[in-house]
Design a protein around this motif. Structure first.
Motif, PDB file in Angstrom:
ATOM      1  N   HIS A 146      -2.349  -5.489   5.257  1.00  0.00           N
ATOM      2  CA  HIS A 146      -3.396  -5.939   4.910  1.00  0.00           C
ATOM      3  C   HIS A 146      -4.547  -6.663   3.632  1.00  0.00           C
ATOM      4  N   GLY A 147      -4.542  -8.014   3.749  1.00  0.00           N
ATOM      5  CA  GLY A 147      -5.094  -8.500   2.115  1.00  0.00           C
ATOM      6  C   GLY A 147      -3.419  -8.713   1.596  1.00  0.00           C
ATOM      7  N   GLY A 148      -3.192  -9.573   2.253  1.00  0.00           N
ATOM      8  CA  GLY A 148      -1.952 -10.254   1.917  1.00  0.00           C
ATOM      9  C   GLY A 148      -1.961 -10.727   0.115  1.00  0.00           C
ATOM     10  N   SER A 149      -2.648 -12.076  -0.024  1.00  0.00           N
ATOM     11  CA  SER A 149      -2.518 -12.968  -1.189  1.00  0.00           C
ATOM     12  C   SER A 149      -3.708 -12.272  -2.509  1.00  0.00           C
ATOM     13  N   VAL A 167       1.739   0.385   8.578  1.00  0.00           N
ATOM     14  CA  VAL A 167       0.866  -0.321   8.122  1.00  0.00           C
ATOM     15  C   VAL A 167      -0.480   0.329   6.464  1.00  0.00           C
ATOM     16  N   LEU A 168      -0.482  -0.794   5.774  1.00  0.00           N
ATOM     17  CA  LEU A 168      -0.501  -0.460   4.936  1.00  0.00           C
ATOM     18  C   LEU A 168      -2.009  -1.700   4.401  1.00  0.00           C
ATOM     19  N   ASP A 169      -3.436  -0.399   4.333  1.00  0.00           N
ATOM     20  CA  ASP A 169      -4.720  -0.763   5.475  1.00  0.00           C
ATOM     21  C   ASP A 169      -4.947  -1.009   3.977  1.00  0.00           C
ATOM     22  N   ASN A 170      -6.028  -1.392   3.367  1.00  0.00           N
ATOM     23  CA  ASN A 170      -7.503  -1.243   1.924  1.00  0.00           C
ATOM     24  C   ASN A 170      -8.534  -1.474   3.542  1.00  0.00           C
ATOM     25  N   MET A 171      -8.778  -1.767   4.420  1.00  0.00           N
ATOM     26  CA  MET A 171      -9.817  -2.106   5.258  1.00  0.00           C
ATOM     27  C   MET A 171     -10.989  -0.846   5.414  1.00  0.00           C
ATOM     28  N   SER A 229       3.940   4.435  -4.507  1.00  0.00           N
ATOM     29  CA  SER A 229       3.530   5.788  -3.749  1.00  0.00           C
ATOM     30  C   SER A 229       3.343   5.526  -2.289  1.00  0.00           C
ATOM     31  N   ASN A 230       2.957   4.711  -2.010  1.00  0.00           N
ATOM     32  CA  ASN A 230       2.423   4.452  -0.407  1.00  0.00           C
ATOM     33  C   ASN A 230       3.784   4.085   0.802  1.00  0.00           C
ATOM     34  N   VAL A 231       3.628   3.439   0.197  1.00  0.00           N
ATOM     35  CA  VAL A 231       5.041   2.155   1.143  1.00  0.00           C
ATOM     36  C   VAL A 231       6.278   3.140   0.905  1.00  0.00           C
ATOM     37  N   PHE A 232       6.616   3.392   0.169  1.00  0.00           N
ATOM     38  CA  PHE A 232       7.626   3.706  -0.185  1.00  0.00           C
ATOM     39  C   PHE A 232       8.002   5.358   0.219  1.00  0.00           C
ATOM     40  N   MET A 233       6.822   5.805  -1.071  1.00  0.00           N
ATOM     41  CA  MET A 233       7.208   7.858  -1.631  1.00  0.00           C
ATOM     42  C   MET A 233       6.582   8.216  -0.243  1.00  0.00           C
ATOM     43  N   ARG A 234       5.540   7.652   0.406  1.00  0.00           N
ATOM     44  CA  ARG A 234       4.753   8.553   1.349  1.00  0.00           C
ATOM     45  C   ARG A 234       4.593   7.958   2.991  1.00  0.00           C
ATOM     46  N   ALA A 235       5.112   6.350   3.163  1.00  0.00           N
ATOM     47  CA  ALA A 235       5.149   6.046   4.225  1.00  0.00           C
ATOM     48  C   ALA A 235       6.767   5.582   4.860  1.00  0.00           C
ATOM     49  N   GLY A 236       7.355   6.527   3.454  1.00  0.00           N
ATOM     50  CA  GLY A 236       9.373   5.989   3.929  1.00  0.00           C
ATOM     51  C   GLY A 236       9.162   5.050   4.558  1.00  0.00           C
ATOM     52  N   VAL A 275      -1.004   3.530   6.560  1.00  0.00           N
ATOM     53  CA  VAL A 275      -0.952   4.695   5.162  1.00  0.00           C
ATOM     54  C   VAL A 275      -2.129   3.831   5.214  1.00  0.00           C
ATOM     55  N   VAL A 276      -4.178   4.609   4.505  1.00  0.00           N
ATOM     56  CA  VAL A 276      -4.926   3.721   4.478  1.00  0.00           C
ATOM     57  C   VAL A 276      -5.143   4.351   2.744  1.00  0.00           C
ATOM     58  N   ILE A 277      -5.566   2.842   2.187  1.00  0.00           N
ATOM     59  CA  ILE A 277      -5.854   3.538   0.597  1.00  0.00           C
ATOM     60  C   ILE A 277      -6.913   2.526   0.185  1.00  0.00           C
ATOM     61  N   GLY A 278      -8.185   2.311   1.303  1.00  0.00           N
ATOM     62  CA  GLY A 278      -9.541   2.123   1.025  1.00  0.00           C
ATOM     63  C   GLY A 278      -9.900   1.793   1.673  1.00  0.00           C
ATOM     64  N   MET A 279     -11.017   1.676   1.495  1.00  0.00           N
ATOM     65  CA  MET A 279     -12.362   1.597   3.167  1.00  0.00           C
ATOM     66  C   MET A 279     -12.684  -0.007   2.695  1.00  0.00           C
TER      67      MET A 279
END
Length: 328
Positions: free
Chosen positions: A147-150, A212-216, A130-137, A235-239
């Protein structure tokens, strides 16, 4: 039924398994699932601490995903049958023996995936898609910085982006660098000692990251904007790094770039159903043929839920931590 309860916010020690929790019922358009397993997500630890309450109408039991079998169908549900093995995206209720969920958020288990492993698929797959493909295209040839690849979401994002022919960079601890490369990351930056802005720009010959997929959150916001390519998307998905950060418009505007902040849990059921349908169409085949692997770091029993939360908060795990709810 047995379920995990939290009588007051606090550390992992406040988690308790109760035997007398009222069972849910499947309302119109819902499905009642007999839960086999659920997975631990960082959002679960926030809810336990009183910082991430469930949306209105959702179960106050922790748990954002599960696997299991269909136990009952609510009025109007026709595409599922009692006994089907499924996994589901939840707004809450996963840490329990039974959960009611809108039928549109119930998905078949991908071919070749066992029922316990399936407990750790829904949240990461739906979040990433939903975030990387639908939202950010994100498209083939784009550069994705994860961020946080593991972690669970990060490892899924690396594999999905690579499967769709994007170039992937990620931040991770040094001990997880080879793990991220094996998943498909072309560049791994040590988040403790490296400079992801400089290293991504060097790796891309100055282009930067298209997505950028960001959880920070706040802590990474200025650098995420700096690393963006022209018309890039954060796309920010976390804080995890705080809720507030400085946004320099003089950097954002010339790039014609954008910053999106999104969450999955509170979306209306119709939106979640559309996300789930797209995940089944686009992600499940990649899991079934082995191009995307859901790595389960550990499987613990429901009675070990406090230890599972401790592991999540300590960090250093790879992939998912699963709670086997009904198994031995």
């Amino acid at each position: 039924m047995r379920a995990v309860v939290v009588e007051e916010p606090g550390g992992p020690e406040v988690l308790r398994v109760a035997d007398d929790v009222a069972e849910p019922e499947a309302g119109p358009g819902e499905v009642l699932l007999e839960v086999r397993a659920t997975a631990v997500n960082r959002a679960d630890t926030l809810q336990r601490r009183g910082m991430y309450p469930p949306p209105p109408g959702a179960s106050d039991i922790i748990g954002l995903e599960c696997s299991g079998t269909v136990a009952a169908l609510g009025e109007g549900v026709e595409h599922l049958a009692v006994g089907d093995e499924v996994c589901a995206l939840l707004a809450g209720g996963g840490y329990a023996e039974r959960v009611a969920v809108p039928a549109g958020q119930v998905m078949p288990v991908p071919d070749g995936v066992d029922l316990v492993t399936a407990a750790g698929i829904a949240e990461v797959a739906c979040t990433v898609w939903s975030n990387v493909f639908m939202r950010a295209g994100l498209t083939a040839g784009d550069v994705l910085l994860v961020h946080g690849g593991s972690g669970g979401i990060g490892s899924c994002a690396i594999q999905l982006a690579a499967a769709y022919d994007a170039r992937v960079a990620t931040t991770a601890g040094a001990a997880s660098a080879d793990y991220c490369r094996d998943l498909g990351a072309g560049l791994v930056v040590d988040y403790r000692t490296g400079d992801f802005v400089a290293e991504v720009k060097e790796w891309t010959d100055g282009h930067g990251a298209d997505v950028v997929l960001d959880n920070m959150g706040g802590a990474y916001l200025p650098r995420n904007v700096d690393v963006l390519a022209t018309e890039g998307r954060v796309v920010v998905i976390g804080m995890q790094g705080g809720a507030k950060g400085e946004l320099d418009l003089s950097t954002l505007l010339p790039k014609r770039a954008s910053v999106h902040a999104t969450s999955l849990r509170g979306r209306p059921p119709a939106e979640k159903a559309e996300i789930c349908a797209q995940v089944v169409e686009h992600v499940w085949p990649l899991i079934s043929d082995g191009r995307v692997r859901i790595h389960v770091e550990d499987v613990l029993g429901l009675d070990d839920v406090a230890r599972a939360h401790e592991r999540m908060e300590t960090g250093g795990h790879r992939g998912k931590i699963v709670l086997d709810v009904s198994g031995s």
